[in-house]
Every structure is written in structure tokens, then in C-alpha cells.
Design a protein around this motif. Structure first.
Motif, mmCIF file in Angstrom:
data_model
loop_
_atom_site.group_PDB
_atom_site.id
_atom_site.type_symbol
_atom_site.label_atom_id
_atom_site.label_comp_id
_atom_site.label_asym_id
_atom_site.label_seq_id
_atom_site.Cartn_x
_atom_site.Cartn_y
_atom_site.Cartn_z
ATOM 1 N N UNK A 20 0.817 -1.176 -0.044
ATOM 2 C CA UNK A 20 -0.002 -0.033 -0.012
ATOM 3 C C UNK A 20 0.655 1.367 -0.128
ATOM 4 N N UNK A 21 2.200 1.366 0.177
ATOM 5 C CA UNK A 21 2.897 2.266 0.228
ATOM 6 C C UNK A 21 3.805 2.385 -0.799
ATOM 7 N N UNK A 22 3.725 1.632 -1.812
ATOM 8 C CA UNK A 22 4.550 1.697 -2.952
ATOM 9 C C UNK A 22 3.778 1.558 -4.377
ATOM 10 N N UNK A 23 4.207 2.550 -5.307
ATOM 11 C CA UNK A 23 3.454 2.616 -6.621
ATOM 12 C C UNK A 23 4.389 2.197 -7.799
ATOM 13 N N UNK A 24 3.804 1.731 -8.947
ATOM 14 C CA UNK A 24 4.634 1.655 -10.029
ATOM 15 C C UNK A 24 3.914 2.058 -11.223
ATOM 16 N N UNK A 25 2.703 2.469 -11.166
ATOM 17 C CA UNK A 25 1.770 2.926 -12.022
ATOM 18 C C UNK A 25 0.705 4.068 -11.535
ATOM 19 N N UNK A 26 0.032 4.450 -12.365
ATOM 20 C CA UNK A 26 -0.898 5.405 -12.093
ATOM 21 C C UNK A 26 -2.202 4.620 -11.331
ATOM 22 N N UNK A 27 -2.315 3.536 -11.694
ATOM 23 C CA UNK A 27 -3.645 2.727 -11.089
ATOM 24 C C UNK A 27 -3.263 2.635 -9.702
ATOM 25 N N UNK A 28 -2.070 2.441 -9.231
ATOM 26 C CA UNK A 28 -1.630 2.131 -7.924
ATOM 27 C C UNK A 28 -1.670 3.382 -6.967
ATOM 28 N N UNK A 29 -2.345 4.454 -7.401
ATOM 29 C CA UNK A 29 -2.503 5.471 -6.695
ATOM 30 C C UNK A 29 -3.950 5.109 -5.646
ATOM 31 N N UNK A 30 -4.025 5.592 -4.227
ATOM 32 C CA UNK A 30 -5.220 5.332 -3.720
ATOM 33 C C UNK A 30 -6.169 5.962 -4.086
ATOM 34 N N UNK A 31 -7.534 5.605 -4.024
ATOM 35 C CA UNK A 31 -8.755 6.220 -4.305
ATOM 36 C C UNK A 31 -8.603 7.697 -3.721
ATOM 37 N N UNK A 32 -9.475 8.582 -4.311
ATOM 38 C CA UNK A 32 -9.753 10.028 -4.023
ATOM 39 C C UNK A 32 -10.394 10.010 -2.563
ATOM 40 N N UNK A 33 -11.356 9.112 -2.406
ATOM 41 C CA UNK A 33 -11.833 9.322 -1.025
ATOM 42 C C UNK A 33 -11.137 8.638 0.122
ATOM 43 N N UNK A 34 -9.964 7.902 -0.176
ATOM 44 C CA UNK A 34 -9.032 7.391 1.089
ATOM 45 C C UNK A 34 -8.233 8.539 1.623
ATOM 46 N N UNK A 35 -7.967 8.472 3.002
ATOM 47 C CA UNK A 35 -7.012 9.306 3.382
ATOM 48 C C UNK A 35 -5.530 9.343 2.857
#
Length: 314
Positions: free
Chosen positions: A37-52
Motif C-alpha cells: 500500500x505504500x509503493x506504486x509503479x503505475x497510475x492505477x496504484x494511487x489510492x482512491x480519492x476518497x481515501x486518507x
């Protein structure tokens, strides 16, 4: 904040400092948990807008970068109302990671005492620099030949202040930051752009050519250019393309075509060589340039318009 306030007042570092709230402390994170949950490799890995909102990390190679541009780092406001007890006080708004730049200078700032709109003192505005870079995962470049059908989307990252120093195109970096969502509205639709604003940047490495290994196979002039351009992985190719075929066309002319010719020549011995198709209206120097490039290949064939069936094999 209290510790820094005590040290600053004891050593008298900042004259007029009266409360800890006057200090802005920006903490630079050095690591994050290794959970997915703390590592991203592409745009789809970003958390949803509603999340903290939370800190995220991305590691990859910088493919492109904008030129440094200015933004308002801080703005100072004061109350314009005569007789207000807060008239002599200054209200300072600072840009923090994750917030929009417009919030720093937004006009809807009011006095805490009389609730009147505050007036900005433009002479006290602080300007800093920022840049936007596009980062792709490192493994996407290493596996590009084995998986040619895969497409990798770059992650845009906003880098501000002193973090811009040392960030170069082609370098590999690990970035810790917070997501920033920007709403772009038009007459027909609205878009939400998600980017990562850097809190800290670490240099991981950079794909480079070993000069010691190249000295055994490259001529001395080419080795000298390679040594002089070791500061950037792209400078060597650009310099070589600039002076390529100087006997045929002036240096600097048809720079992109020369670079494509060099890439085609470099890939001629690979299973999937780079094919080049050139279309132009000026047909005088281009055939000479292509003929010059084909003379450096191990095998080449030239066809003329007068004899389209018989070529000259080399």
C-alpha cells in the motif's frame, strides 16, 4: 517544534521569535513501510480519492523533466482595517506538500479578530522553483526487449526547492511523496490529474556506459567524447549525432535523422534491428546521408530510381 523553538530562543538564532507556531518544520522521510500500500509503479496504484492521504514511494528512471519554473512558496497578509488590534500582525501562508499552489495566495483569507479580508504584502512574497518529472519503473526498461507488447505509463512527480538539484534525465531515483489531485474543468468534461509531490528524493543509480570497457573497442576520438559526456547518459548520443557524417552534411543538420541512423547501425547485429524510413521533399542531401550511413553497416543495398530491380550489394 518545541525543541527547535527552545534551541532557537536560547541561542538567539531568530530575533523576535515568541511562539513555536512561528516555526515551520519540514520533515524529510528516509523510508516507508515495505507493504504494497505504500509503493506504486503505475497510475492505477494511487489510492482512491476518497481515501486518507498518505505517503507513497516510487522508484524508477526519469524519462523527461520540465525546465524549473517559479511558484509562490509563501505569502504574507495583514489586516487593512484601521483600529483593528490585529492590524500590526502578519499572517503568513506557506505551501505544504499535497496542497494546491493557489491556496497560498487565495484571496479568501480573513483576519482572526475582525474577520475582514486580509491584504497581501507583495514585497514579502517568497518565490521558489519547481519541476515536474516523469518516472517509469526501472524494470520496464530492462525488460523492454523481452516484452515488446507491454506499455508502461509514467508517473508524474512534482519536485520543489533544493530537491530539484541533482535530478537528471536518465537517472534512477527513489522518491517519497504525497499524492496531489488537480481538477481541470472544461466546457464539456472534467478531469482529475493525479501526481506525486516529492517529500524526499534519493539517487539510486544511473544507467551508464563503462568507459574502461569501451576503450578497448572504440577509437580514441570516440572514447574522448564518451569520457567528456559521462555526466549524462544522453549527452554522448547527442554529441555523436551532432558530428555524424560531417563530410556530407553540416554538423547539427538533420540531427534527429542522424540519431536514428546511429540507432539503426547499433541495432543491426541484434535479432530485431531498427528499421528506418525517411520521407522528405529535399532529396539532395538525404540520399548522401543515407549512403554514408549504409557504408558503415556490415551489409547494405542501394537502389536508384533508374534501376529499381538491381542493387549494389556490399
Amino acid at each position: 517544534q518545541n525543541i527547535c523553538f527552545t534551541a532557537a530562543t536560547t541561542l538567539d538564532w531568530i530575533p523576535g521569535l515568541s511562539s513555536p507556531s512561528q516555526l515551520l518544520l519540514e520533515l524529510r522521510l528516509s523510508s516507508l513501510p515495505t507493504s504494497p500500500g505504500y509503493s506504486i509503479t503505475r497510475q492505477s496504484d494511487f489510492p482512491p480519492l476518497s481515501s486518507e492521504p498518505r505517503f507513497l514511494s516510487v522508484t524508477g528512471v526519469v524519462l523527461s523533466a520540465t525546465l524549473p519554473s517559479e511558484y509562490t512558496q509563501s505569502a504574507c497578509f495583514h489586516c487593512p482595517v484601521e483600529g483593528c488590534s490585529g492590524r500590526g500582525s502578519h499572517y503568513v501562508r506557506l505551501h505544504v506538500a499535497g496542497s494546491s499552489e493557489a491556496a497560498t495566495v487565495r484571496p479568501s483569507v480573513h483576519c482572526h479578530i475582525c474577520s475582514s479580508p486580509l491584504t497581501e504584502d507583495l514585497s514579502l512574497r517568497t518565490i521558489a522553483h519547481k519541476m515536474v518529472v516523469n518516472v517509469v519503473p526501472s524494470h520496464s526498461l530492462r525488460n523492454s526487449l523481452s516484452t515488446p507488447s507491454h506499455r508502461h505509463q509514467a508517473t508524474p512527480i512534482i519536485i520543489r526547492g533544493e530537491l530539484c538539484e541533482g535530478v537528471r534525465v536518465g537517472g534512477e531515483y527513489s522518491v517519497i511523496g504525497v499524492p496531489v489531485h488537480t481538477l481541470n474543468e472544461s466546457s464539456s468534461r472534467a478531469f482529475v490529474y493525479t501526481r506525486l509531490e516529492a517529500n524526499n528524493v534519493f539517487h539510486v543509480g544511473r544507467a551508464s556506459i563503462s568507459v574502461d570497457e569501451a576503450k578497448a573497442v572504440l577509437p580514441a576520438p570516440v572514447t574522448d567524447i564518451l569520457s567528456a559526456c559521462s555526466y549524462s547518459p544522453w549527452a554522448f548520443s547527442a554529441t555523436l549525432a551532432y558530428s555524424f557524417a560531417a563530410e556530407v552534411v553540416p554538423p547539427g543538420a538533420y540531427h534527429r535523422l542522424k540519431l536514428a541512423l546511429l540507432l539503426s547501425l547499433a541495432s543491426s547485429s541484434t535479432p530485431s534491428p531498427l528499421h528506418l524510413l525517411t520521407v522528405a521533399t529535399d532529396t539532395t542531401p538525404l540520399p548522401a546521408l543515407l549512403l554514408y550511413g549504409s557504408s558503415l553497416a556490415s551489409r547494405s543495398t542501394q537502389l536508384s530510381s533508374t534501376s529499381d530491380l538491381w542493387g549494389s550489394n556490399r
